[in-house]
Write an enzyme that holds these catalytic residues in place. Structure first.
Site, PDB file in Angstrom:
ATOM      1  N   TYR A 170     -14.393   2.892  11.236  1.00  0.00           N
ATOM      2  CA  TYR A 170     -12.951   2.863  10.959  1.00  0.00           C
ATOM      3  C   TYR A 170     -12.177   3.335  12.194  1.00  0.00           C
ATOM      4  N   SER A 212      -4.038   6.306  14.111  1.00  0.00           N
ATOM      5  CA  SER A 212      -4.410   7.497  13.353  1.00  0.00           C
ATOM      6  C   SER A 212      -4.858   8.604  14.291  1.00  0.00           C
ATOM      7  N   ASP A 216      -3.273 -12.970   3.486  1.00  0.00           N
ATOM      8  CA  ASP A 216      -4.243 -12.198   4.257  1.00  0.00           C
ATOM      9  C   ASP A 216      -3.876 -12.292   5.734  1.00  0.00           C
ATOM     10  N   LYS A 225      -9.382   1.419  14.940  1.00  0.00           N
ATOM     11  CA  LYS A 225      -8.042   1.900  15.352  1.00  0.00           C
ATOM     12  C   LYS A 225      -7.963   1.975  16.872  1.00  0.00           C
ATOM     13  N   TYR A 232      -0.759   8.535  13.076  1.00  0.00           N
ATOM     14  CA  TYR A 232      -0.411   9.381  11.931  1.00  0.00           C
ATOM     15  C   TYR A 232      -1.418  10.518  11.807  1.00  0.00           C
ATOM     16  N   PHE A 233      -0.917  11.681  11.397  1.00  0.00           N
ATOM     17  CA  PHE A 233      -1.834  12.762  11.022  1.00  0.00           C
ATOM     18  C   PHE A 233      -2.172  12.582   9.540  1.00  0.00           C
ATOM     19  N   GLY A 263       0.814  -1.219   0.000  1.00  0.00           N
ATOM     20  CA  GLY A 263       0.000   0.000   0.000  1.00  0.00           C
ATOM     21  C   GLY A 263       0.844   1.265   0.000  1.00  0.00           C
ATOM     22  N   TYR A 264       0.154   2.377   0.177  1.00  0.00           N
ATOM     23  CA  TYR A 264       0.787   3.701   0.077  1.00  0.00           C
ATOM     24  C   TYR A 264       1.919   3.869   1.104  1.00  0.00           C
ATOM     25  N   LEU A 293      -3.405  -7.650  -1.328  1.00  0.00           N
ATOM     26  CA  LEU A 293      -3.612  -6.863  -2.551  1.00  0.00           C
ATOM     27  C   LEU A 293      -5.052  -6.358  -2.704  1.00  0.00           C
ATOM     28  N   ASN A 312      -6.168  -3.507  -1.785  1.00  0.00           N
ATOM     29  CA  ASN A 312      -6.160  -2.100  -2.205  1.00  0.00           C
ATOM     30  C   ASN A 312      -4.816  -1.724  -2.827  1.00  0.00           C
ATOM     31  N   PHE A 333     -14.932  21.623   1.216  1.00  0.00           N
ATOM     32  CA  PHE A 333     -15.981  21.331   2.204  1.00  0.00           C
ATOM     33  C   PHE A 333     -15.970  22.349   3.343  1.00  0.00           C
TER      34      PHE A 333
HETATM   35  P1  NAD Z   1      -3.370   1.383   1.799  1.00  0.00           P
HETATM   36  O1  NAD Z   1      -4.775   0.934   1.573  1.00  0.00           O
HETATM   37  O2  NAD Z   1      -2.635   1.992   0.672  1.00  0.00           O
HETATM   38  O3  NAD Z   1      -2.505   0.172   2.382  1.00  0.00           O
HETATM   39  C1  NAD Z   1      -3.056  -0.830   3.201  1.00  0.00           C
HETATM   40  C2  NAD Z   1      -2.626  -2.162   2.615  1.00  0.00           C
HETATM   41  O4  NAD Z   1      -3.151  -3.210   3.434  1.00  0.00           O
HETATM   42  C3  NAD Z   1      -3.153  -2.391   1.200  1.00  0.00           C
HETATM   43  O5  NAD Z   1      -2.098  -2.729   0.352  1.00  0.00           O
HETATM   44  C4  NAD Z   1      -4.135  -3.549   1.348  1.00  0.00           C
HETATM   45  O6  NAD Z   1      -4.184  -4.372   0.190  1.00  0.00           O
HETATM   46  C5  NAD Z   1      -3.591  -4.259   2.575  1.00  0.00           C
HETATM   47  N1  NAD Z   1      -4.578  -5.033   3.329  1.00  0.00           N
HETATM   48  C6  NAD Z   1      -5.816  -4.651   3.740  1.00  0.00           C
HETATM   49  N2  NAD Z   1      -6.409  -5.665   4.393  1.00  0.00           N
HETATM   50  C7  NAD Z   1      -5.534  -6.695   4.413  1.00  0.00           C
HETATM   51  C8  NAD Z   1      -5.578  -8.015   4.922  1.00  0.00           C
HETATM   52  N3  NAD Z   1      -6.667  -8.475   5.537  1.00  0.00           N
HETATM   53  N4  NAD Z   1      -4.500  -8.807   4.777  1.00  0.00           N
HETATM   54  C9  NAD Z   1      -3.383  -8.361   4.139  1.00  0.00           C
HETATM   55  N5  NAD Z   1      -3.303  -7.124   3.610  1.00  0.00           N
HETATM   56  C10 NAD Z   1      -4.359  -6.301   3.745  1.00  0.00           C
HETATM   57  O7  NAD Z   1      -3.397   2.382   3.052  1.00  0.00           O
HETATM   58  P2  NAD Z   1      -2.248   3.296   3.641  1.00  0.00           P
HETATM   59  O8  NAD Z   1      -2.641   4.717   3.424  1.00  0.00           O
HETATM   60  O9  NAD Z   1      -0.925   2.835   3.200  1.00  0.00           O
HETATM   61  O10 NAD Z   1      -2.459   3.002   5.186  1.00  0.00           O
HETATM   62  C11 NAD Z   1      -1.691   2.050   5.893  1.00  0.00           C
HETATM   63  C12 NAD Z   1      -2.189   1.987   7.321  1.00  0.00           C
HETATM   64  O11 NAD Z   1      -2.097   3.266   7.922  1.00  0.00           O
HETATM   65  C13 NAD Z   1      -3.656   1.568   7.442  1.00  0.00           C
HETATM   66  O12 NAD Z   1      -3.801   0.729   8.568  1.00  0.00           O
HETATM   67  C14 NAD Z   1      -4.367   2.880   7.675  1.00  0.00           C
HETATM   68  O13 NAD Z   1      -5.558   2.726   8.401  1.00  0.00           O
HETATM   69  C15 NAD Z   1      -3.336   3.659   8.476  1.00  0.00           C
HETATM   70  N6  NAD Z   1      -3.489   5.109   8.364  1.00  0.00           N
HETATM   71  C16 NAD Z   1      -3.524   5.676   7.128  1.00  0.00           C
HETATM   72  C17 NAD Z   1      -3.703   7.054   7.020  1.00  0.00           C
HETATM   73  C18 NAD Z   1      -3.792   7.707   5.669  1.00  0.00           C
HETATM   74  O14 NAD Z   1      -4.351   8.811   5.594  1.00  0.00           O
HETATM   75  N7  NAD Z   1      -3.275   7.134   4.611  1.00  0.00           N
HETATM   76  C19 NAD Z   1      -3.833   7.835   8.170  1.00  0.00           C
HETATM   77  C20 NAD Z   1      -3.769   7.209   9.416  1.00  0.00           C
HETATM   78  C21 NAD Z   1      -3.588   5.832   9.508  1.00  0.00           C
HETATM   79  N1  UFG Z   2     -11.561  18.349   2.052  1.00  0.00           N
HETATM   80  C1  UFG Z   2     -12.153  19.104   1.066  1.00  0.00           C
HETATM   81  N2  UFG Z   2     -12.522  18.486  -0.089  1.00  0.00           N
HETATM   82  C2  UFG Z   2     -12.305  17.161  -0.330  1.00  0.00           C
HETATM   83  C3  UFG Z   2     -11.676  16.390   0.692  1.00  0.00           C
HETATM   84  C4  UFG Z   2     -11.326  17.029   1.866  1.00  0.00           C
HETATM   85  O1  UFG Z   2     -12.375  20.300   1.242  1.00  0.00           O
HETATM   86  O2  UFG Z   2     -12.667  16.655  -1.396  1.00  0.00           O
HETATM   87  C5  UFG Z   2     -11.133  19.016   3.287  1.00  0.00           C
HETATM   88  C6  UFG Z   2     -11.747  18.438   4.561  1.00  0.00           C
HETATM   89  O3  UFG Z   2     -12.956  19.075   4.850  1.00  0.00           O
HETATM   90  C7  UFG Z   2     -10.640  18.719   5.600  1.00  0.00           C
HETATM   91  C8  UFG Z   2      -9.348  18.625   4.788  1.00  0.00           C
HETATM   92  O4  UFG Z   2      -9.733  18.794   3.421  1.00  0.00           O
HETATM   93  O5  UFG Z   2     -10.759  20.044   6.074  1.00  0.00           O
HETATM   94  C9  UFG Z   2      -8.645  17.277   4.934  1.00  0.00           C
HETATM   95  O6  UFG Z   2      -9.565  16.231   4.644  1.00  0.00           O
HETATM   96  P1  UFG Z   2      -9.079  14.710   4.454  1.00  0.00           P
HETATM   97  O7  UFG Z   2     -10.288  13.899   4.149  1.00  0.00           O
HETATM   98  O8  UFG Z   2      -7.954  14.665   3.493  1.00  0.00           O
HETATM   99  O9  UFG Z   2      -8.472  14.336   5.888  1.00  0.00           O
HETATM  100  P2  UFG Z   2      -9.161  14.256   7.316  1.00  0.00           P
HETATM  101  O10 UFG Z   2      -8.257  14.957   8.274  1.00  0.00           O
HETATM  102  O11 UFG Z   2     -10.561  14.697   7.289  1.00  0.00           O
HETATM  103  O12 UFG Z   2      -9.165  12.698   7.632  1.00  0.00           O
HETATM  104  C10 UFG Z   2      -8.151  11.782   7.222  1.00  0.00           C
HETATM  105  C11 UFG Z   2      -8.736  10.381   7.330  1.00  0.00           C
HETATM  106  C12 UFG Z   2      -9.039  10.106   8.776  1.00  0.00           C
HETATM  107  C13 UFG Z   2      -7.763  10.253   9.568  1.00  0.00           C
HETATM  108  C14 UFG Z   2      -7.159  11.614   9.371  1.00  0.00           C
HETATM  109  C15 UFG Z   2      -5.829  11.700  10.065  1.00  0.00           C
HETATM  110  O13 UFG Z   2      -9.885  10.274   6.527  1.00  0.00           O
HETATM  111  O14 UFG Z   2      -9.537   8.808   8.955  1.00  0.00           O
HETATM  112  O15 UFG Z   2      -6.995  11.877   7.984  1.00  0.00           O
HETATM  113  O16 UFG Z   2      -5.021  10.633   9.692  1.00  0.00           O
HETATM  114  F1  UFG Z   2      -8.016  10.136  10.885  1.00  0.00           F
END
Ligand code: NAD
Ligand code: UFG
Length: 384
Positions: free
Chosen positions: A189, A165, A99, A193, A217-218, A48-49, A71, A73, A258
């Protein structure tokens, strides 16, 4: 009471004592020299990312990486590119399609390798989908983590770094968010967490040889500066930066902003955007902490953010400058559940991990645009 709880309780009761602890922490904090070379790390959700960027940083540290992902996502293309970027260390990584709900497969992985620690990214993360399909989220994220922990117990692997998160701060009453803030969750969700944090706390309480590093993470954004790996969301992006990116490459006509009536300088929401490479380095710092303390870290909770907030309009402005093009926008109503401003207090991450974010929002946008312009349709090269 574990080390962290003791620290906070003592700090509240005896502020002068807390100063001593701070100094002691700071002196012992920076351990960037610590070597991870040859250590085997199981990375769940590796394709993933955030996982792919972290695998790259681990390979640079000469870790042996077992990249485990179902895989759902992602695709292994991200990890093929990671191998190419790793400066000849690509052979240190093995990719396994699996998985985290599959305990037998995980047991096999633990039996075949001496795993130093697990970095647990695997999980589903779409807030909206978690509301419409809560059971999918509870099963995948919570059951999946329990299955993983059971395999770790069997293998006597007692070190885990978990992707939590800022969502666990709910709608914070004040900012910056400190790790001591009350936690809550506004959607399934977020509840997964929060619950996994509790599970790890209980696991550590049951056996204090466990090292549970919970990283909150922020808002992760940006991409590797090469433009070879980045975020590739399926469907309509939920988050701001990937949406802006898709408008910039012509996949979406305009960005909906938004809410413009928040109590902030320009009326739009403010968040703490952290470059994904900084975030990946935070995981390397967490692993070094485990290595340095010889596995005696206990349970640690730290924010990974920059400590600064950026508004929606400021982010769009920085992106427009990086891309050299205008992002069409329409102003719409607030998104329910969005706070006006969220950003991290980052001192604890520096004190404990010796880590802090380095990259600016401008660098985030430059790298995001580099990835977007080279890969307008992500890894597959076509619309989903
Ligand atoms: P992502 O979806 O890109 O990566 C998650 C990966 O987990 C994917 O490759 C997916 O295929 C894999 N996955 C999901 N379920 C699985 C399973 N049951 N078994 C094996 N693999 C599985 O997401 P990301 O942005 O890289 O996030 C990684 C982690 O960080 C996640 O737990 C997410 O909740 C957390 N997180 C992400 C953010 C964000 O904004 N990106 C913020 C805070 C926390
Ligand atoms: N926003 C827009 N337009 C969009 C998407 C977002 O204006 O199309 C605004 C939102 O209102 C917010 C800011 O952009 O003010 C950031 O929004 P994000 O959806 O990118 O991020 P959030 O902080 O709302 O939430 C995300 C995840 C949460 C996680 C948080 C911190 O969705 O689950 O980041 O990791 F907790």
């Amino acid at each position: 009471m574990d080390k962290m709880e003791k620290f906070f309780t003592t700090r509240k009761r005896f502020p002068a004592f807390s100063l001593c602890i701070h100094i002691e922490r700071r002196n012992s904090a920076v351990h960037s020299h610590m070597s991870l070379s040859g250590k085997t790390v199981l990375v769940t959700g590796a394709a993933g990312y955030i996982g792919s960027h972290t695998c790259l940083q681990l390979l640079k540290e000469e870790c042996k990486v077992i990249a485990y992902d179902n895989l759902d996502n992602s695709s292994f293309e991200s990890l093929e590119r990671v191998k190419r970027l790793s400066g000849g260390n690509g052979n240190l990584m093995t990719s396994i399609e699996g998985d985290i709900l599959d305990g037998e497969k995980l047991d096999e992985v633990f039996e075949a390798n001496e795993i130093f620690a697990v970095i647990h990214f695997a999980g589903l993360k779409a807030v909206g989908e978690s509301v419409s399909k809560p059971l999918r989220y509870y099963e995948n994220n919570i059951n999946g983590t329990v299955v993983l922990l059971k395999s770790m117990v069997k293998a006597k692997c007692k070190s885990i770094i978990f992707s939590s998160s800022a969502t666990v701060y709910g709608e914070p009453k004040t900012v910056p968010c400190t790790e001591e803030f009350e936690t809550s969750a506004l959607n399934p969700y977020g509840k997964t967490k929060l619950f996994i944090e509790h599970i790890l706390t209980d696991q550590h309480a049951s056996d204090n040889e466990w090292n549970c590093l919970i990283l909150r993470y922020f808002n992760p954004v940006g991409a590797h500066p090469s433009g070879e790996i980045g975020e590739d969301p399926k469907g309509i992006p939920n988050n701001l930066m990937p949406f802006v990116q898709q408008v910039a490459v012509g996949r979406r006509p305009e960005l909906s902003v938004f809410g413009t009536d928040y109590d902030t300088k320009d009326g739009t929401g403010r968040r703490d955007y952290i470059h994904v490479v900084d975030l990946a380095d935070g995981h390397v710092a967490a692993l070094k902490k485990i290595a340095k303390e010889n596995g005696k870290c206990g349970r640690i909770v730290v924010n990974l953010g920059t400590g600064k907030s950026t508004s929606v309009l400021e982010l769009v402005g920085a992106f427009e400058k990086a891309a050299g093009k205008k992002i069409p926008m329409k102003m719409v109503a607030r998104r329910p559940g969005d706070a006006a401003e969220v950003y991290a207090k980052t001192d604890l991450a520096y004190e404990i991990l010796g880590w802090r974010a380095e990259k600016t929002i401008e660098e985030c946008c430059v790298d995001q645009w580099n990835w977007a312009s080279k890969n307008p349709y992500g890894y597959s090269g076509k619309e989903d």
